[in-house]
Design a protein around this motif. Structure first.
Motif, PDB file in Angstrom:
ATOM      1  N   THR A   1       0.592  -1.104  -0.017  1.00 12.52           N
ATOM      2  CA  THR A   1       0.042   0.022   0.009  1.00 12.52           C
ATOM      3  C   THR A   1       0.862   1.330   0.083  1.00 12.52           C
ATOM      4  OG1 THR A   1      -0.247   0.142   2.291  1.00 12.52           O
ATOM      5  CG2 THR A   1      -2.034  -1.327   1.273  1.00 12.52           C
TER       6      THR A   1
ATOM      7  N   HIS B   1       4.597   3.241  -1.340  1.00  8.33           N
ATOM      8  CA  HIS B   1       5.347   2.988  -2.455  1.00  8.33           C
ATOM      9  C   HIS B   1       6.564   4.331  -2.177  1.00  8.33           C
ATOM     10  CE1 HIS B   1       2.727   0.011  -4.015  1.00  8.33           C
ATOM     11  NE2 HIS B   1       1.824   1.022  -3.802  1.00  8.33           N
TER      12      HIS B   1
ATOM     13  N   LYS C   1      -5.817  -0.597  -4.729  1.00  4.12           N
ATOM     14  CA  LYS C   1      -5.764  -0.042  -5.924  1.00  4.12           C
ATOM     15  C   LYS C   1      -4.310   0.234  -6.476  1.00  4.12           C
ATOM     16  CE  LYS C   1     -10.406   2.050  -6.583  1.00  4.12           C
ATOM     17  NZ  LYS C   1     -10.790   3.215  -7.244  1.00  4.12           N
ATOM     18  N   PRO C   2      -4.097  -0.086  -7.466  1.00  2.98           N
ATOM     19  CA  PRO C   2      -2.732   0.316  -8.068  1.00  2.98           C
ATOM     20  C   PRO C   2      -2.105   1.696  -7.775  1.00  2.98           C
ATOM     21  CG  PRO C   2      -3.991  -0.414  -9.760  1.00  2.98           C
ATOM     22  CD  PRO C   2      -5.104  -0.162  -8.888  1.00  2.98           C
ATOM     23  N   PRO C   3      -0.789   1.669  -7.794  1.00  4.95           N
ATOM     24  CA  PRO C   3      -0.446   3.011  -7.207  1.00  4.95           C
ATOM     25  C   PRO C   3      -0.748   4.007  -8.549  1.00  4.95           C
ATOM     26  CG  PRO C   3       1.490   1.729  -7.454  1.00  4.95           C
ATOM     27  CD  PRO C   3       0.199   0.609  -7.560  1.00  4.95           C
ATOM     28  N   THR C   4      -0.435   5.150  -7.953  1.00  5.16           N
ATOM     29  CA  THR C   4      -0.689   6.502  -9.098  1.00  5.16           C
ATOM     30  C   THR C   4       0.317   7.354  -8.739  1.00  5.16           C
ATOM     31  OG1 THR C   4      -2.223   7.954  -7.839  1.00  5.16           O
ATOM     32  CG2 THR C   4      -3.229   6.119  -9.187  1.00  5.16           C
TER      33      THR C   4
ATOM     34  N   SER D   1      -1.275   3.658  -2.102  1.00  3.28           N
ATOM     35  CA  SER D   1      -2.520   3.165  -2.641  1.00  3.28           C
ATOM     36  C   SER D   1      -3.813   3.291  -2.008  1.00  3.28           C
ATOM     37  CB  SER D   1      -2.468   1.794  -3.159  1.00  3.28           C
ATOM     38  OG  SER D   1      -1.401   1.425  -3.849  1.00  3.28           O
TER      39      SER D   1
END
Length: 133
Positions: free
Chosen positions: A77, A79, A106-109, A115
């Motif tokens: 979660t 990054h 959810k995928p990292p942005t 996340s």
């Protein structure tokens, strides 16, 4: 229900008191079930994580990460440049875990180094979509 960046690394520490091999726990009530073991891609723990898990044990609360449909592996979660971890959790009362339908990381942005975590809760209320409110 708690949703938070706890800055606590819990790896896959048990957040419940196991009955296995414990002769002092003799609770066979309907609400005393041993939850599914958690998984986590984060293999590290820290003191804050260990303390947090002890609090959850005492309060009969459970971590959804890594044991719920949609996140059975315990996805990362957080990054950062210096590494990744699981520090964002959704925690709820043991009885509420039975109403959780899904949980996703959810995928990292590029907008955040954390996340989003999302869960769905089953309710008993039926919503009538034809009513004019």
């Amino acid at each position: 229900m708690l949703l938070e960046d706890f800055n606590a690394r819990t790896s896959n520490l048990k957040d419940f008191v196991s009955k296995e091999g414990n002769t002092f726990i003799n609770d066979i009530s309907e609400t005393s079930f041993e939850p599914k073991t958690r998984e986590s891609f984060d293999n590290s723990t820290n003191q804050h994580g260990k303390s947090l898990v002890e609090i959850f044990k005492n309060c009969n609360m459970r971590i959804l990460n890594g044991r719920t449909l949609g996140d059975s592996f315990g996805k990362l979660t957080s990054h950062h440049k210096n590494g990744t971890s699981v520090v964002d959790y959704i925690i709820c009362d043991q009885e509420l875990t039975q109403t959780i339908e899904n949980f996703i990381v959810k995928p990292p942005t590029s907008l955040s180094d954390h996340s989003q975590i999302v869960t769905w809760i089953r309710t008993k209320q039926h919503i009538n979509s034809t009513s004019n409110i």
